[in-house]
Design a protein around this motif. Sequence first.
Motif, short mmCIF file in Angstrom:
data_model
loop_
_atom_site.label_atom_id
_atom_site.label_comp_id
_atom_site.label_asym_id
_atom_site.label_seq_id
_atom_site.Cartn_x
_atom_site.Cartn_y
_atom_site.Cartn_z
N PRO A 55 33.00 20.60 4.87
CA PRO A 55 33.94 20.89 3.78
C PRO A 55 33.95 19.75 2.77
N THR A 65 39.99 17.84 -3.04
CA THR A 65 39.85 17.50 -1.63
C THR A 65 40.32 18.64 -0.74
N ARG A 67 43.30 18.87 0.26
CA ARG A 67 44.28 18.29 1.17
C ARG A 67 45.55 17.86 0.43
N LEU A 70 51.58 14.81 3.41
CA LEU A 70 52.99 15.02 3.75
C LEU A 70 53.54 13.66 4.20
N HIS A 88 54.43 23.53 5.85
CA HIS A 88 53.22 24.07 6.45
C HIS A 88 53.16 25.59 6.33
N ARG A 92 49.84 27.27 4.58
CA ARG A 92 48.80 27.67 5.52
C ARG A 92 47.86 28.72 4.96
N ASP A 95 44.87 27.71 2.38
CA ASP A 95 43.68 27.00 2.84
C ASP A 95 43.71 25.53 2.43
N ASP A 97 44.85 21.69 3.69
CA ASP A 97 45.18 20.95 4.89
C ASP A 97 46.25 19.93 4.60
N LEU A 98 47.05 19.67 5.62
CA LEU A 98 48.15 18.72 5.49
C LEU A 98 47.76 17.42 6.18
N LEU A 99 47.72 16.34 5.42
CA LEU A 99 47.52 15.02 6.03
C LEU A 99 48.90 14.44 6.28
N LEU A 100 49.14 14.02 7.52
CA LEU A 100 50.48 13.59 7.90
C LEU A 100 50.62 12.08 7.81
N LYS A 121 42.31 10.78 -1.27
CA LYS A 121 42.12 11.65 -0.12
C LYS A 121 42.80 12.99 -0.30
#
Lengths: 338, 338
Positions: A55, A65, A67, A70, A88, A92, A95, A97-100, A121
């Motif tokens: 990806p 990215t 992303r 969070l 989330h 969801r 498509d 993504d969650l960076l925590l 990022k």
Amino acid sequence: MTQPTEKVTLADVARLAGVGVGTASRALSGSAKVAPETRAKVLEVADRLHYVVSPDAASLASGRTGRVALVVPHLSRWFFGEVSEGIHAALRDADLDLLLYPVGAVRDRHAFFERLPARRKVDAVIVVAFPVDEDERRRLELMGVHIVAAGGQSAAYPFVRIDDYAAGRQAVDHLTFLGHRRIAMLEARDPDQPDLKPPRSDAYYAALAENGIEVDPDLVVVSDWGGEEGARAMSRLLSLRHPPTAVYAHSDEVALGAVRTIRRAGLEIPRDISVVGIDDHPLAALTDLTTVRQPAFEQGVRAAEMLLGLLAGAPDVDQSVTLPTELVVRGSTAPPRR
Amino acid sequence: MTQPTEKVTLADVARLAGVGVGTASRALSGSAKVAPETRAKVLEVADRLHYVVSPDAASLASGRTGRVALVVPHLSRWFFGEVSEGIHAALRDADLDLLLYPVGAVRDRHAFFERLPARRKVDAVIVVAFPVDEDERRRLELMGVHIVAAGGQSAAYPFVRIDDYAAGRQAVDHLTFLGHRRIAMLEARDPDQPDLKPPRSDAYYAALAENGIEVDPDLVVVSDWGGEEGARAMSRLLSLRHPPTAVYAHSDEVALGAVRTIRRAGLEIPRDISVVGIDDHPLAALTDLTTVRQPAFEQGVRAAEMLLGLLAGAPDVDQSVTLPTELVVRGSTAPPRR
């Protein structure tokens, strides 16, 4: 660990799925231009062949990215967990993504922004219930990174919040309506801005003034946000010559701490002392605590929806959303004893 | 949003930081081969110039994504939030990012593994307290993605857990020691494996058998993990002709639900009925609930440390870690009334 033994190419996936290479690529990258059935077929084939698409390579081409960061102070506290689940739930299907990034201490919050700019990022940042300073915000803007706040407000970026003053009024007005005049406040301060008088406190002073009740400074105790802090603060109130007949706490966890202290002193709730909190934490229902409900999950959902609008370049994204709160009367409040 | 107006190159950053381009690149990618002071200087310069490095380009070169997937059923429940914070605490200094996948429903958990293989986004997966089936595990292995479980156990991959049987024994042995013989169990089943008898239940049956107490099937009520479910299950127990003198709940939240029902019925705890839970949720202390403490944050830390070992190719990574639990006696348990 074993590695795949043969190299499967995108062309293999496309051929077996019966589509062109371009379509296969778009399906794997989650493009909205591909019909859901086609995407499902391509994913199924890719999966069967153990085809591994990078990806990262795809995102480098698009400049995105895919992303979202969070940034959340305390995952293990109900409000933050609930807001995060709402975020989330809304992201969801996009498509993304969650960076925590849990940032418990105030210095962690600043460190997050200091480190981020050198490493792009994410396409966007959601901060949960803490303020971002102007310098930090401008650095994100320079990188083209969007920011939205869930639970909190700012003049500089979009946010979702509740009206903390209104929530406080719902709690204190309930106590004055019941006839209480000796009302204490367990005041929780914002750890990022400890000198700022919280709107939940403004509500207390305004409600007392409107009811002609003089403020007794002994009845206002600054506590922290946890239950143990509420328990300690309540001990101070019980050491007064004239303890309060009712207690307004800035959160349910603080209120539940106060409840424990009151019970340990052999007093009954609400007969001897009424207690009201803010949140409607799930354990408030279990402990029969009167409170002011705030929609935590919904704040996360709405913030994430605003973010999706910003990422899509929508022209009409809300700059601020204020969700309603409501008083939930349970068994911890009653008129004062005569 | 405004964009940077001039393009800053890696060579600019290296020159101003007084290092070579290779060193600057390694510093920005978080390589351990760069001295901390050098890294700090490079980051500071990159930051000042608003230099945006693409971590994706860097990771493509190294074959690593630098990301770990955190797959967690319920963020807003204490145990999961606490484990997640522990995982983050252990990974933060390793310069790994956490991708968050809340998977509340069982089907979300399987969907996570179905979608992952077509998109290698992570180097490793940490699952919090749910089982991964053999097929899913093998797909991860084929991709070279490591897996570790925090809270739970498996024969197929490394895990950190508590001994659930031992925890259950600590709770029930406490009740039998106090002299209870009519002991009820509020049994919470694993939603992924509802037919599996939980070790916390085995502990109940074993403790009763050892004390010569016959099991009364009416005293075992299957509940779910939440407080409201515990409250309902307790109502069933109070509808019996001979209600129990003590209740063992599989979690504190279930126990607190039972406490509410008991109080609403006008009964006193522990005088009329004793209650014990498992967890040591922060609100157990606030509500004076006797419980068995499990170290949730620590389970996250240990799981993340095992993962770091696997990623580093360490030869001696633990395959299983079992952390101790302990009984915490508070005010909700006492000998039965004579």
